[in-house]
Structure formats: structure tokens, C-alpha cells
Enzyme design. Sequence first.
Site, mmCIF file in Angstrom:
data_model
loop_
_atom_site.group_PDB
_atom_site.id
_atom_site.type_symbol
_atom_site.label_atom_id
_atom_site.label_comp_id
_atom_site.label_asym_id
_atom_site.label_seq_id
_atom_site.Cartn_x
_atom_site.Cartn_y
_atom_site.Cartn_z
ATOM 1 N N GLU A 49 0.848 -1.205 0.000
ATOM 2 C CA GLU A 49 0.000 0.000 0.000
ATOM 3 C C GLU A 49 0.876 1.245 0.000
ATOM 4 O O GLU A 49 0.612 2.209 -0.725
ATOM 5 C CB GLU A 49 -0.910 0.009 1.233
ATOM 6 C CG GLU A 49 -1.993 -1.058 1.178
ATOM 7 C CD GLU A 49 -2.831 -1.171 2.436
ATOM 8 O OE1 GLU A 49 -3.896 -1.775 2.379
ATOM 9 O OE2 GLU A 49 -2.423 -0.656 3.497
ATOM 10 N N LYS A 96 -13.606 6.224 11.477
ATOM 11 C CA LYS A 96 -12.147 6.200 11.299
ATOM 12 C C LYS A 96 -11.477 7.551 11.582
ATOM 13 O O LYS A 96 -10.262 7.623 11.717
ATOM 14 C CB LYS A 96 -11.794 5.775 9.866
ATOM 15 C CG LYS A 96 -12.416 4.452 9.411
ATOM 16 C CD LYS A 96 -11.787 3.280 10.090
ATOM 17 C CE LYS A 96 -12.293 1.920 9.646
ATOM 18 N NZ LYS A 96 -11.972 1.526 8.296
HETATM 19 C C1 5RP Z 1 -5.136 -2.959 4.903
HETATM 20 C C2 5RP Z 1 -5.464 -1.549 5.259
HETATM 21 C C3 5RP Z 1 -6.877 -1.128 5.168
HETATM 22 O O1 5RP Z 1 -6.977 0.000 4.386
HETATM 23 C C4 5RP Z 1 -7.374 -0.820 6.551
HETATM 24 O O2 5RP Z 1 -7.138 -1.931 7.384
HETATM 25 C C5 5RP Z 1 -8.870 -0.466 6.541
HETATM 26 O O3 5RP Z 1 -9.605 -1.600 6.238
HETATM 27 P P1 5RP Z 1 -11.174 -1.613 6.212
HETATM 28 O O4 5RP Z 1 -11.586 -0.820 5.027
HETATM 29 O O5 5RP Z 1 -11.542 -3.069 6.095
HETATM 30 O O6 5RP Z 1 -11.660 -1.021 7.514
HETATM 31 O O7 5RP Z 1 -4.628 -0.754 5.580
HETATM 32 O O8 5RP Z 1 -3.792 -3.233 5.084
#
Ligand code: 5RP
Length: 220
Positions: free
Chosen positions: A103, A121
Site C-alpha cells: 500500500e 475512522k
Molecule cells: C489494509 C489496510 C486497510 O486499508 C485498513 O485496514 C482499513 O480496512 P477496512 O476498510 O476493512 O476497515 O490498511 O492493510
Amino acid sequence: MTQDELKAAVAKEAIKHVVDDLPVGVGTGSTANFFIDELAKIKGRIAGAVPSSERTAERLRGHGIRILELNNVNELPVYVDGADEITEHMAMIKGGGGALTREKIVAAVAKKFVCIADETKLVPVLGKFPLPVEVIPMARSYVARMMVKLGGQPRLRENFATDNGNAILDVHGLAILNPLELEAKINNIAGVVTVGLFALRGADVLLLGTGQGVRTLTRK
Ligand code: 5RP
């Protein structure tokens, strides 16, 4: 609205940032999955997608979206991904799904990082969500001791290996008041592959799903 409905709404909104005839970078996680499903509807308009994990590649393939290797891409106008936590200054904790290294690489190449997230978030201070740190397996005890020195309580993610064959330490108990400084410090520890703090390269746009609709925040 349910959390899934908020995720679906931001995923739909993110499509507006996709540039015709060029590749798009695609993140990992449940919110990114909603984005992939939206992307499928306009797959004829894009050159292809650069995935940030094997899981994402599989879902893209399942929708018949062309996968592009990052090394073969000259121009990546946009990267769309979720986050575990994000501040209004656009610093994030990522890596809950363990895909943080790829990422961070795809995000580094992209001109614009569009973060898609539901309102749970958005936080004033990062750190309630345990900070993931991808480590070379032989360095995990050393890195864990260094994390204790930084005030955290590291826990090895059990029965988990990243797409790169490494381990993850989830570091609990940090109140990250200066994300830029902490990211640089952790990056400097031998054996650390990637820290899940995205502050040096934070998001440029946050599409936040709320009960009142999608809010758009931009990096100041
Ligand atoms: C994966 C990530 C995701 O973006 C993060 O965990 C958020 O995930 P979700 O959309 O399922 O809440 O960094 O490595």
C-alpha cells in the site's frame, strides 16, 4: 445508515477521481472492496488497476479488471484505499489487513491518494488502533524491544505472514502526537520493512461517509 452503507457510499464517490484511459491504484480491505465493485462498472474506461495485495488482485481479476504491474506503469494519477484511523491532517494508521508495505509503495507512486472511510475512522489522535509494523522475521524480537522503548506494547500477529513473507507486530498503547516524527523514527530501526503510519505520504483527499452524506476533506 450501516457501516457497510457508508463504505459503499464513499466507494461510489471515489469513482469520480478515477482518470479515464489511465491506471488506478487500488487498496486493500473491506472499504477498498466496495471500491473494486464500483470500479468493475467502469472497467472499460480505465487502462487497468495496480493492486496493493494478492487479495485485491484476486478480487480485481474476479471482476475482469485488467491487472497492471507497478513496474510497468509510468503514470499513476490516483490511488484509492481505506484506513484504520485518519486525522483531519490526513495522517493515517493503515495495515489492519496486513497489506501496508505494498500500500505504501503504490501510494508513493500515485499523484493523488484518495482515502475512503466511514466516520468511525476519523480521530483527533492516532494510536487507539494498534500500529502495525511489518518486520523481517529474524528481527521481530529486536524491533519489539525498540517499540517498548518508544512507549508501545507490541504483539506479534499470530499465524500471519504478509504477501512479502514477513511478520507483523501490532503496537498497542501509543498516543501518536507527532506522526511524522514517529514514522521517521520507526523507519530507521533495522529490520523494519514498513510502519503502518502514513504521515510522510498522507492522504490528499478524504471521502468520509457520514449519516448526513459523504464529506470531502482535502490536505491543507
Ligand atoms: C489494509 C489496510 C486497510 O486499508 C485498513 O485496514 C482499513 O480496512 P477496512 O476498510 O476493512 O476497515 O490498511 O492493510
